[in-house]
Design a protein around this motif. Structure first.
Motif, PDB file in Angstrom:
ATOM      1  N   SER A  25       0.826  -1.206   0.000  1.00 26.44           N
ATOM      2  CA  SER A  25       0.000   0.000   0.000  1.00 26.44           C
ATOM      3  C   SER A  25       0.860   1.256   0.000  1.00 26.44           C
ATOM      4  CB  SER A  25      -0.923  -0.014   1.222  1.00 26.44           C
ATOM      5  OG  SER A  25      -1.710   1.149   1.258  1.00 26.44           O
ATOM      6  N   GLY A  26       1.922   1.250   0.808  1.00 34.68           N
ATOM      7  CA  GLY A  26       2.831   2.398   0.841  1.00 34.68           C
ATOM      8  C   GLY A  26       3.527   2.608  -0.493  1.00 34.68           C
ATOM      9  N   ALA A  27       3.962   1.510  -1.100  1.00 35.56           N
ATOM     10  CA  ALA A  27       4.626   1.613  -2.399  1.00 35.56           C
ATOM     11  C   ALA A  27       3.658   2.145  -3.452  1.00 35.56           C
ATOM     12  CB  ALA A  27       5.179   0.255  -2.825  1.00 35.56           C
ATOM     13  N   MET A  28       2.418   1.682  -3.415  1.00 32.01           N
ATOM     14  CA  MET A  28       1.427   2.145  -4.394  1.00 32.01           C
ATOM     15  C   MET A  28       1.140   3.633  -4.217  1.00 32.01           C
ATOM     16  SD  MET A  28      -1.064  -1.175  -4.437  1.00 32.01           S
ATOM     17  CE  MET A  28      -2.199  -0.575  -5.673  1.00 32.01           C
ATOM     18  N   ARG A  29       1.095   4.101  -2.967  1.00 30.99           N
ATOM     19  CA  ARG A  29       0.888   5.532  -2.726  1.00 30.99           C
ATOM     20  C   ARG A  29       2.057   6.350  -3.270  1.00 30.99           C
ATOM     21  NH1 ARG A  29       0.183   4.419   2.624  1.00 30.99           N
ATOM     22  NH2 ARG A  29      -1.793   3.395   2.907  1.00 30.99           N
ATOM     23  N   ALA A  30       3.266   5.848  -3.071  1.00 34.00           N
ATOM     24  CA  ALA A  30       4.454   6.560  -3.572  1.00 34.00           C
ATOM     25  C   ALA A  30       4.430   6.627  -5.095  1.00 34.00           C
ATOM     26  CB  ALA A  30       5.725   5.869  -3.088  1.00 34.00           C
ATOM     27  N   ILE A  31       4.070   5.525  -5.746  1.00 33.12           N
ATOM     28  CA  ILE A  31       3.973   5.509  -7.212  1.00 33.12           C
ATOM     29  C   ILE A  31       2.895   6.476  -7.677  1.00 33.12           C
ATOM     30  CG2 ILE A  31       3.340   4.097  -9.217  1.00 33.12           C
ATOM     31  CD1 ILE A  31       4.651   1.713  -7.654  1.00 33.12           C
ATOM     32  N   ARG A  32       1.762   6.497  -6.979  1.00 31.76           N
ATOM     33  CA  ARG A  32       0.687   7.436  -7.338  1.00 31.76           C
ATOM     34  C   ARG A  32       1.157   8.873  -7.220  1.00 31.76           C
ATOM     35  NH1 ARG A  32      -3.528   8.081  -3.053  1.00 31.76           N
ATOM     36  NH2 ARG A  32      -1.801   9.340  -2.344  1.00 31.76           N
ATOM     37  N   ASP A  33       1.894   9.162  -6.164  1.00 35.54           N
ATOM     38  CA  ASP A  33       2.383  10.527  -5.963  1.00 35.54           C
ATOM     39  C   ASP A  33       3.358  10.944  -7.066  1.00 35.54           C
ATOM     40  OD1 ASP A  33       0.845  10.617  -3.686  1.00 35.54           O
ATOM     41  OD2 ASP A  33       2.534  10.375  -2.296  1.00 35.54           O
ATOM     42  N   MET A  34       4.138  10.000  -7.565  1.00 38.79           N
ATOM     43  CA  MET A  34       5.120  10.311  -8.608  1.00 38.79           C
ATOM     44  C   MET A  34       4.529  10.279 -10.010  1.00 38.79           C
ATOM     45  SD  MET A  34       8.597   8.431  -7.419  1.00 38.79           S
ATOM     46  CE  MET A  34       7.972   7.017  -6.536  1.00 38.79           C
ATOM     47  N   GLY A  35       3.622   9.327 -10.274  1.00 39.28           N
ATOM     48  CA  GLY A  35       3.162   9.145 -11.645  1.00 39.28           C
ATOM     49  C   GLY A  35       1.663   9.170 -11.849  1.00 39.28           C
ATOM     50  N   GLY A  36       0.906   9.327 -10.783  1.00 39.46           N
ATOM     51  CA  GLY A  36      -0.541   9.375 -10.912  1.00 39.46           C
ATOM     52  C   GLY A  36      -1.162   7.982 -10.831  1.00 39.46           C
ATOM     53  N   ILE A  37      -2.473   7.961 -10.757  1.00 38.26           N
ATOM     54  CA  ILE A  37      -3.207   6.709 -10.589  1.00 38.26           C
ATOM     55  C   ILE A  37      -3.061   5.800 -11.808  1.00 38.26           C
ATOM     56  CG2 ILE A  37      -5.455   7.508 -11.431  1.00 38.26           C
ATOM     57  CD1 ILE A  37      -4.818   5.235  -8.378  1.00 38.26           C
ATOM     58  N   ASP A  38      -2.911   6.392 -12.990  1.00 39.86           N
ATOM     59  CA  ASP A  38      -2.707   5.563 -14.187  1.00 39.86           C
ATOM     60  C   ASP A  38      -1.403   4.781 -14.104  1.00 39.86           C
ATOM     61  OD1 ASP A  38      -5.117   6.244 -15.343  1.00 39.86           O
ATOM     62  OD2 ASP A  38      -4.266   7.930 -16.450  1.00 39.86           O
ATOM     63  N   ALA A  39      -0.384   5.365 -13.508  1.00 35.22           N
ATOM     64  CA  ALA A  39       0.886   4.651 -13.320  1.00 35.22           C
ATOM     65  C   ALA A  39       0.686   3.465 -12.374  1.00 35.22           C
ATOM     66  CB  ALA A  39       1.956   5.590 -12.777  1.00 35.22           C
ATOM     67  N   VAL A  40      -0.074   3.679 -11.315  1.00 33.88           N
ATOM     68  CA  VAL A  40      -0.357   2.585 -10.372  1.00 33.88           C
ATOM     69  C   VAL A  40      -1.083   1.456 -11.087  1.00 33.88           C
ATOM     70  CG1 VAL A  40      -1.591   1.919  -8.272  1.00 33.88           C
ATOM     71  CG2 VAL A  40      -0.430   4.132  -8.384  1.00 33.88           C
ATOM     72  N   ARG A  41      -2.092   1.798 -11.868  1.00 33.02           N
ATOM     73  CA  ARG A  41      -2.867   0.770 -12.590  1.00 33.02           C
ATOM     74  C   ARG A  41      -1.992   0.006 -13.583  1.00 33.02           C
ATOM     75  NH1 ARG A  41      -7.420   4.958 -12.908  1.00 33.02           N
ATOM     76  NH2 ARG A  41      -8.787   4.287 -11.227  1.00 33.02           N
ATOM     77  N   THR A  42      -1.148   0.729 -14.314  1.00 31.75           N
ATOM     78  CA  THR A  42      -0.285   0.091 -15.309  1.00 31.75           C
ATOM     79  C   THR A  42       0.725  -0.835 -14.645  1.00 31.75           C
ATOM     80  OG1 THR A  42      -0.518   1.985 -16.784  1.00 31.75           O
ATOM     81  CG2 THR A  42       1.357   0.527 -17.170  1.00 31.75           C
ATOM     82  N   ILE A  43       1.370  -0.346 -13.610  1.00 34.87           N
ATOM     83  CA  ILE A  43       2.377  -1.156 -12.914  1.00 34.87           C
ATOM     84  C   ILE A  43       1.724  -2.363 -12.246  1.00 34.87           C
ATOM     85  CG2 ILE A  43       3.982  -1.149 -10.955  1.00 34.87           C
ATOM     86  CD1 ILE A  43       4.609   1.800 -11.800  1.00 34.87           C
ATOM     87  N   THR A  44       0.579  -2.170 -11.623  1.00 40.32           N
ATOM     88  CA  THR A  44      -0.119  -3.278 -10.969  1.00 40.32           C
ATOM     89  C   THR A  44      -0.496  -4.349 -11.984  1.00 40.32           C
ATOM     90  OG1 THR A  44      -0.992  -1.784  -9.283  1.00 40.32           O
ATOM     91  CG2 THR A  44      -2.106  -3.894  -9.536  1.00 40.32           C
ATOM     92  N   ALA A  45      -1.052  -3.941 -13.112  1.00 44.32           N
ATOM     93  CA  ALA A  45      -1.427  -4.907 -14.150  1.00 44.32           C
ATOM     94  C   ALA A  45      -0.204  -5.662 -14.658  1.00 44.32           C
ATOM     95  CB  ALA A  45      -2.130  -4.191 -15.302  1.00 44.32           C
ATOM     96  N   SER A  46       0.896  -4.955 -14.825  1.00 43.11           N
ATOM     97  CA  SER A  46       2.126  -5.587 -15.294  1.00 43.11           C
ATOM     98  C   SER A  46       2.648  -6.610 -14.289  1.00 43.11           C
ATOM     99  CB  SER A  46       3.185  -4.513 -15.545  1.00 43.11           C
ATOM    100  OG  SER A  46       4.423  -5.094 -15.859  1.00 43.11           O
ATOM    101  N   GLU A  47       2.648  -6.264 -13.019  1.00 41.10           N
ATOM    102  CA  GLU A  47       3.137  -7.180 -11.983  1.00 41.10           C
ATOM    103  C   GLU A  47       2.221  -8.393 -11.838  1.00 41.10           C
ATOM    104  OE1 GLU A  47       6.113  -7.137 -10.547  1.00 41.10           O
ATOM    105  OE2 GLU A  47       6.499  -5.399 -11.804  1.00 41.10           O
ATOM    106  N   ILE A  48       0.924  -8.197 -11.949  1.00 37.21           N
ATOM    107  CA  ILE A  48      -0.006  -9.332 -11.872  1.00 37.21           C
ATOM    108  C   ILE A  48       0.230 -10.272 -13.042  1.00 37.21           C
ATOM    109  CG2 ILE A  48      -2.440  -9.990 -12.067  1.00 37.21           C
ATOM    110  CD1 ILE A  48      -3.056  -7.478 -10.362  1.00 37.21           C
ATOM    111  N   GLU A  49       0.449  -9.715 -14.202  1.00 36.54           N
ATOM    112  CA  GLU A  49       0.740 -10.544 -15.372  1.00 36.54           C
ATOM    113  C   GLU A  49       2.013 -11.363 -15.157  1.00 36.54           C
ATOM    114  OE1 GLU A  49       1.670 -10.098 -20.132  1.00 36.54           O
ATOM    115  OE2 GLU A  49       0.651  -8.470 -19.097  1.00 36.54           O
TER     116      GLU A  49
END
Length: 63
Positions: A25-49
């Motif tokens: 959760s902390g890492a996702m918040r940091a990514i959101r702060d740096m790249g926005g919610i779209d960055a979180v969604r893209t990275i999450t989808a990539s890691e799940i894949e």
């Protein structure tokens, strides 16, 4: 394994999962702060894949 030991093991596993969830959760918040919610969604989808396909060719699980 005795029932008491099994209960302790399940509780420890649940506690460890909760700790990892908090780290994620902390890492996702940091990514959101740096790249926005779209960055979180893209990275999450990539890691799940990556998780569903197994380890990378070099045996690493991250990146």
């Amino acid at each position: 394994m005795k029932p008491d030991r099994a209960i302790i093991a399940m509780r420890e596993r649940a506690a460890n999962i909760e700790i990892e969830r908090a780290r994620l959760s902390g890492a996702m918040r940091a990514i959101r702060d740096m790249g926005g919610i779209d960055a979180v969604r893209t990275i999450t989808a990539s890691e799940i894949e990556k998780l569903t396909m197994g380890a990378n060719d070099n045996g690493a699980w991250i990146g």
